[in-house]
Design a protein around this motif. Structure first.
Motif, PDB file in Angstrom:
ATOM      1  N   VAL A 264      -0.213 -30.130 -10.113  1.00 46.51           N
ATOM      2  CA  VAL A 264       0.447 -30.979 -10.944  1.00 46.51           C
ATOM      3  C   VAL A 264       0.268 -30.772 -12.311  1.00 46.51           C
ATOM      4  O   VAL A 264      -0.816 -30.551 -12.889  1.00 46.51           O
ATOM      5  CB  VAL A 264      -0.047 -32.507 -10.442  1.00 46.51           C
ATOM      6  N   GLY A 265       1.250 -30.643 -13.322  1.00 46.14           N
ATOM      7  CA  GLY A 265       1.146 -30.344 -14.568  1.00 46.14           C
ATOM      8  C   GLY A 265       2.131 -29.133 -15.080  1.00 46.14           C
ATOM      9  O   GLY A 265       3.153 -28.897 -14.330  1.00 46.14           O
ATOM     10  N   GLN A 266       1.863 -28.459 -16.102  1.00 43.87           N
ATOM     11  CA  GLN A 266       2.987 -27.605 -16.739  1.00 43.87           C
ATOM     12  C   GLN A 266       2.370 -26.097 -16.360  1.00 43.87           C
ATOM     13  O   GLN A 266       1.148 -25.821 -16.724  1.00 43.87           O
ATOM     14  CB  GLN A 266       2.975 -27.930 -18.307  1.00 43.87           C
ATOM     15  N   ALA A 267       3.287 -25.631 -15.566  1.00 43.91           N
ATOM     16  CA  ALA A 267       2.864 -24.249 -15.218  1.00 43.91           C
ATOM     17  C   ALA A 267       4.155 -23.440 -14.956  1.00 43.91           C
ATOM     18  O   ALA A 267       5.411 -23.983 -15.213  1.00 43.91           O
ATOM     19  CB  ALA A 267       2.122 -24.279 -13.546  1.00 43.91           C
ATOM     20  N   TRP A 268       4.158 -21.999 -14.676  1.00 45.39           N
ATOM     21  CA  TRP A 268       5.313 -21.353 -14.245  1.00 45.39           C
ATOM     22  C   TRP A 268       6.065 -22.059 -13.126  1.00 45.39           C
ATOM     23  O   TRP A 268       5.535 -22.390 -12.114  1.00 45.39           O
ATOM     24  CB  TRP A 268       4.835 -19.838 -13.918  1.00 45.39           C
ATOM     25  N   SER A 269       7.559 -21.816 -13.267  1.00 45.96           N
ATOM     26  CA  SER A 269       8.300 -22.717 -12.296  1.00 45.96           C
ATOM     27  C   SER A 269       8.004 -21.907 -10.960  1.00 45.96           C
ATOM     28  O   SER A 269       7.782 -20.783 -10.879  1.00 45.96           O
ATOM     29  CB  SER A 269       9.522 -22.660 -12.668  1.00 45.96           C
ATOM     30  N   LEU A 270       8.321 -23.011  -9.839  1.00 46.04           N
ATOM     31  CA  LEU A 270       8.142 -22.350  -8.416  1.00 46.04           C
ATOM     32  C   LEU A 270       9.384 -21.043  -8.375  1.00 46.04           C
ATOM     33  O   LEU A 270       9.043 -20.187  -7.463  1.00 46.04           O
ATOM     34  CB  LEU A 270       8.216 -23.244  -7.532  1.00 46.04           C
ATOM     35  N   LEU A 271      10.344 -21.222  -9.109  1.00 45.56           N
ATOM     36  CA  LEU A 271      11.279 -19.864  -9.078  1.00 45.56           C
ATOM     37  C   LEU A 271      10.720 -18.819  -9.491  1.00 45.56           C
ATOM     38  O   LEU A 271      11.395 -17.530  -9.109  1.00 45.56           O
ATOM     39  CB  LEU A 271      12.617 -20.500  -9.665  1.00 45.56           C
ATOM     40  N   THR A 298      13.813 -14.411 -14.001  1.00 43.28           N
ATOM     41  CA  THR A 298      13.901 -15.764 -13.740  1.00 43.28           C
ATOM     42  C   THR A 298      12.618 -16.347 -13.931  1.00 43.28           C
ATOM     43  O   THR A 298      11.442 -16.042 -13.495  1.00 43.28           O
ATOM     44  CB  THR A 298      14.189 -15.837 -12.225  1.00 43.28           C
ATOM     45  N   TRP A 299      12.530 -17.600 -14.766  1.00 47.15           N
ATOM     46  CA  TRP A 299      11.255 -18.190 -15.102  1.00 47.15           C
ATOM     47  C   TRP A 299      11.558 -19.642 -15.999  1.00 47.15           C
ATOM     48  O   TRP A 299      12.559 -19.621 -16.544  1.00 47.15           O
ATOM     49  CB  TRP A 299      10.190 -17.417 -15.724  1.00 47.15           C
ATOM     50  N   THR A 300      10.647 -20.449 -15.821  1.00 50.50           N
ATOM     51  CA  THR A 300      10.600 -21.390 -16.979  1.00 50.50           C
ATOM     52  C   THR A 300       8.840 -21.817 -16.669  1.00 50.50           C
ATOM     53  O   THR A 300       8.192 -21.321 -15.772  1.00 50.50           O
ATOM     54  CB  THR A 300      11.359 -22.725 -16.737  1.00 50.50           C
ATOM     55  N   ARG A 301       8.248 -22.621 -17.900  1.00 53.43           N
ATOM     56  CA  ARG A 301       6.986 -23.010 -17.640  1.00 53.43           C
ATOM     57  C   ARG A 301       7.354 -24.656 -17.976  1.00 53.43           C
ATOM     58  O   ARG A 301       7.614 -24.847 -19.225  1.00 53.43           O
ATOM     59  CB  ARG A 301       6.268 -22.336 -18.969  1.00 53.43           C
ATOM     60  N   GLN A 302       7.110 -25.375 -17.220  1.00 52.31           N
ATOM     61  CA  GLN A 302       7.375 -26.684 -17.239  1.00 52.31           C
ATOM     62  C   GLN A 302       6.711 -27.632 -16.396  1.00 52.31           C
ATOM     63  O   GLN A 302       5.819 -27.089 -15.445  1.00 52.31           O
ATOM     64  CB  GLN A 302       9.078 -26.779 -16.952  1.00 52.31           C
ATOM     65  N   TRP A 303       6.746 -29.026 -16.618  1.00 49.50           N
ATOM     66  CA  TRP A 303       5.980 -29.870 -15.733  1.00 49.50           C
ATOM     67  C   TRP A 303       6.543 -29.779 -14.397  1.00 49.50           C
ATOM     68  O   TRP A 303       7.754 -29.688 -14.229  1.00 49.50           O
ATOM     69  CB  TRP A 303       6.085 -31.393 -16.243  1.00 49.50           C
ATOM     70  N   GLN A 304       5.440 -30.036 -13.275  1.00 49.76           N
ATOM     71  CA  GLN A 304       5.991 -30.067 -11.919  1.00 49.76           C
ATOM     72  C   GLN A 304       4.774 -30.743 -10.889  1.00 49.76           C
ATOM     73  O   GLN A 304       3.730 -30.848 -11.469  1.00 49.76           O
ATOM     74  CB  GLN A 304       6.181 -28.585 -11.719  1.00 49.76           C
ATOM     75  N   ALA A 305       5.477 -31.097  -9.913  1.00 49.43           N
ATOM     76  CA  ALA A 305       4.552 -31.401  -8.976  1.00 49.43           C
ATOM     77  C   ALA A 305       4.754 -30.572  -7.627  1.00 49.43           C
ATOM     78  O   ALA A 305       5.887 -30.669  -7.066  1.00 49.43           O
ATOM     79  CB  ALA A 305       4.552 -33.058  -8.400  1.00 49.43           C
ATOM     80  N   ARG A 442      19.493 -22.093 -17.478  1.00 46.32           N
ATOM     81  CA  ARG A 442      18.170 -22.213 -18.193  1.00 46.32           C
ATOM     82  C   ARG A 442      17.172 -21.313 -17.583  1.00 46.32           C
ATOM     83  O   ARG A 442      16.094 -21.413 -18.288  1.00 46.32           O
ATOM     84  CB  ARG A 442      17.690 -23.611 -18.227  1.00 46.32           C
ATOM     85  N   TYR A 443      17.258 -20.967 -16.314  1.00 42.30           N
ATOM     86  CA  TYR A 443      16.038 -20.259 -15.512  1.00 42.30           C
ATOM     87  C   TYR A 443      16.246 -18.781 -15.721  1.00 42.30           C
ATOM     88  O   TYR A 443      15.297 -18.022 -15.556  1.00 42.30           O
ATOM     89  CB  TYR A 443      16.227 -20.568 -14.142  1.00 42.30           C
ATOM     90  N   GLY A 444      16.842 -18.226 -16.638  1.00 45.52           N
ATOM     91  CA  GLY A 444      17.147 -16.817 -16.943  1.00 45.52           C
ATOM     92  C   GLY A 444      16.609 -16.864 -18.648  1.00 45.52           C
ATOM     93  O   GLY A 444      16.763 -17.622 -19.404  1.00 45.52           O
ATOM     94  N   SER A 445      15.875 -15.589 -18.764  1.00 44.33           N
ATOM     95  CA  SER A 445      15.529 -15.325 -19.990  1.00 44.33           C
ATOM     96  C   SER A 445      16.540 -15.578 -21.200  1.00 44.33           C
ATOM     97  O   SER A 445      16.178 -15.698 -22.528  1.00 44.33           O
ATOM     98  CB  SER A 445      14.705 -13.779 -20.211  1.00 44.33           C
ATOM     99  N   VAL A 446      17.642 -15.129 -20.971  1.00 36.88           N
ATOM    100  CA  VAL A 446      18.840 -15.056 -22.023  1.00 36.88           C
ATOM    101  C   VAL A 446      19.089 -16.631 -22.166  1.00 36.88           C
ATOM    102  O   VAL A 446      19.664 -16.826 -23.576  1.00 36.88           O
ATOM    103  CB  VAL A 446      20.039 -14.374 -21.434  1.00 36.88           C
TER     104      VAL A 446
END
Length: 587
Positions: A264-271, A298-305, A442-446
């Motif tokens: 739980v918290g801000q981490a690399w997305s499960l994608l 493919t990436w984001t770093r965001q809040w997640q559970a 939004r999940y792509g670097s571009v």
């Protein structure tokens, strides 16, 4: 037959080589002995603590059953020096440790020093990132550098001191972060200018705190930061005082016996593609110097559970995550006033609002009704790592028209897969990844747009595809070589009203001014695709107990294609040379 002088020179060279080899062996022995001393201290402390617990439990009770150690015996054993430990004789696949016995195992102690015990048993010939490179540092500290204990907690320091620079044939004021949407066309003077920029702002620091609940469950907290953010008052003219950026901050719970893992918290997305299982700090990230990594990544770093369950002895993994939503809107042709968008047929669509309070007041935060929902399955056979994933999203806005208001919610999402193929285990790897769907830009670097607006102001998800392919070689312990291709592509959705063009990729919009420097004509240029080709290398030329010093260089070429409109389909591109010096004190 060698001359006497030549023979003496040859013998002297052999003696020097032997002396160097002996010195290296002695240094290694000294290091192992130091580790033994630390481990013996930990063992002794654990024995003492165990004896105290037994004394409290059995001190006022009848004698323990036959075969059970008595408190006095435990106390004597705790005071006695433990037997020597021989790490070189231990198997690489250590079973889950047992702390409850009279004599704690080697795995129970060394497991506190490892980055993650699970990584050591997920044997897929890819395994944890064990090299002191950019990819390894994304995982935090490795080895025994920067590891210390505070009571029952283990604290692991990670990160590096970094100074990087880029020389490019276009002026894009983003440093070593590629923001492809800002690449200039010939209309801009920046298209015709070279640019050099260097900065230490991507120096990275992390701290991991871990506490063992018992032999198979742990609690952990991880924080990672750098200076890649840009507050509104930041400028390059005087202090260059870039604010710290919160990259990651999360807590984790891991049960290696039942196979349950929570984050739980801000981490690399499960994608984000991974290297082993579905494990935090083991993401499969490009080795590149550019801080935007790679077009198509493919990436984001965001809040997640996130909840993950593993089966079949760490081979099969299932993950489910709810993650913080944020929708990228395209409002080409519209007027966007702080998230309030007038519609051509009358009425207003509200898609968000600029930040207030402690959020950034120049950034528009989209209206959201629900988190993004992401699922993933990962498979780790004896060769390679394989993943499949999917995401569902819910773009949301509100329209007020004809004296009444109503909310609109669209359904977006997509699916993808990734793989790490160890062609020559730990020497040559192929990395493949891809994601396709609608409303997932939004999940792509571009950062291509997720949605545009319909004539009625409803969110209209845009098709999107992103993919990467990489070849990574480790010819020696000191050198890493890599080559990548990345691509992100967007579809289009549009309409026209009253002679005006609205929406993304509208063929009636104007690209007439894109190709002529300082042309007064418009250059709408909705991006159709971005491609990047890059090669690079890292050389770790100093390495020892003081850490690692490495240097890297990278060549990159990016090409941007646009949707055809009035005036054609202009393209642009950029060629770049990156340089980097990096000190990794904890590797």
């Amino acid at each position: 037959m060698l001359l006497p002088a030549a023979a003496r020179a040859q013998a002297h060279g052999q003696a020097a080589d032997e002396a160097e080899a002996i010195e290296a062996m002695e240094s290694q022995i000294a290091r192992i002995q130091e580790q033994q001393v630390e481990l013996q201290k930990d063992l002794a402390a654990m024995r003492r603590e165990l004896a105290q617990h037994r004394a409290r439990v059995f001190g006022s009770r009848p004698a323990a059953p036959r075969g059970t150690a008595q408190p006095a015996t435990l106390a004597r054993n705790a005071a006695a020096p433990p037997p020597p430990i021989h790490p070189a004789r231990l198997p690489s696949d250590v079973p889950p440790p047992t702390i409850g016995g009279d004599t704690p195992t080697y795995a129970a102690v060394i497991g506190q020093r490892d980055e993650d015990l699970v990584n050591r048993v997920a044997e897929n010939n890819v395994g944890p990132h064990s090299r002191g490179s950019a990819g390894a540092q994304a995982a935090g500290a490795l080895g025994d550098h920067g590891v210390f204990h505070v009571g029952p907690l283990t604290v692991i320091l990670g990160g590096y001191f970094d100074t990087s620079a880029v020389l490019e044939n276009r002026h894009v004021a983003s440093g070593t972060f590629n923001y492809w949407q800002a690449l200039p066309f010939p209309q801009s003077g920046n298209y015709h200018q070279n640019n050099f920029e260097g900065s230490p702002r991507y120096s990275r620091f992390s701290i991991l705190a871990r506490g063992n609940i018992d032999s198979h469950t742990t609690l952990s907290g991880f924080v990672e930061t750098d200076f890649g953010a840009g507050a509104e008052t930041t400028n390059p003219y005087e202090s260059n005082a870039y604010v710290p950026r919160l990259r990651q901050a999360y807590l984790g719970y891991d049960d290696t016996r039942d196979g349950d893992h929570l984050l739980v918290g801000q981490a690399w997305s499960l994608l984000t593609p991974g290297r082993a299982g579905i494990i935090a700090r083991q993401e499969s990230l490009p080795e590149t110097i550019e801080s935007s990594m790679l077009a198509g990544q493919t990436w984001t770093r965001q809040w997640q559970a996130r909840y993950v369950h593993e089966m079949l002895h760490h081979r099969l993994w299932f993950g489910l995550s709810i993650e913080n939503p944020a929708t990228l809107y395209d409002t080409t042709g519209f007027t966007n006033n702080n998230g309030s968008v007038p519609l051509p047929g009358g009425g207003t669509a509200t898609i968000g609002s600029n930040g207030t309070g402690l959020t950034e007041f120049t950034t528009n935060y989209s209206d959201e009704i629900a988190p993004d929902v992401i699922g993933k399955v990962a498979w780790d056979p004896s060769w390679g790592h394989y993943e499949a994933e999917g995401v569902v999203r819910f773009p949301h806005d509100r329209v007020f028209a004809n004296g009444a208001g109503h909310n609109n919610t669209a359904i977006a999402g997509g699916g993808g897969a990734s793989a790490v193929l160890p062609i020559i285990p730990h020497t040559l790897e192929i990395h493949l990844a891809g994601l396709a769907g609608v409303g997932i830009g939004r999940y792509g670097s571009v950062l291509l747009p997720d949605v545009t607006l319909s004539r009625q102001g409803k969110p209209k998800p845009l098709p999107d595809a992103q993919a990467t392919a990489g070849l990574i070689a480790h010819p020696t312990q000191q050198i890493d070589l890599y080559g990548y291709y990345g691509m992100q592509r967007s579809g289009r959705d549009y309409f026209s009203s009253g002679g005006a063009a609205y929406g993304y990729g509208n063929p009636l919009s104007s690209n007439a001014g894109c190709a002529v420097e300082m042309s007064p004509l418009a250059c709408t240029a909705s991006i159709r695709s971005v491609q990047e080709f890059t090669v690079g290398a890292w050389w770790r030329f100093l390495r020892g107990r003081y850490g690692t010093l490495e240097v890297g260089t990278q060549l990159a070429y990016s090409r941007v294609q646009t949707w055809r409109a009035i005036g054609g389909a202009p393209a642009t591109g950029i060629s770049q040379i990156f340089f980097d010096f990096r000190y990794l004190p904890f590797q």
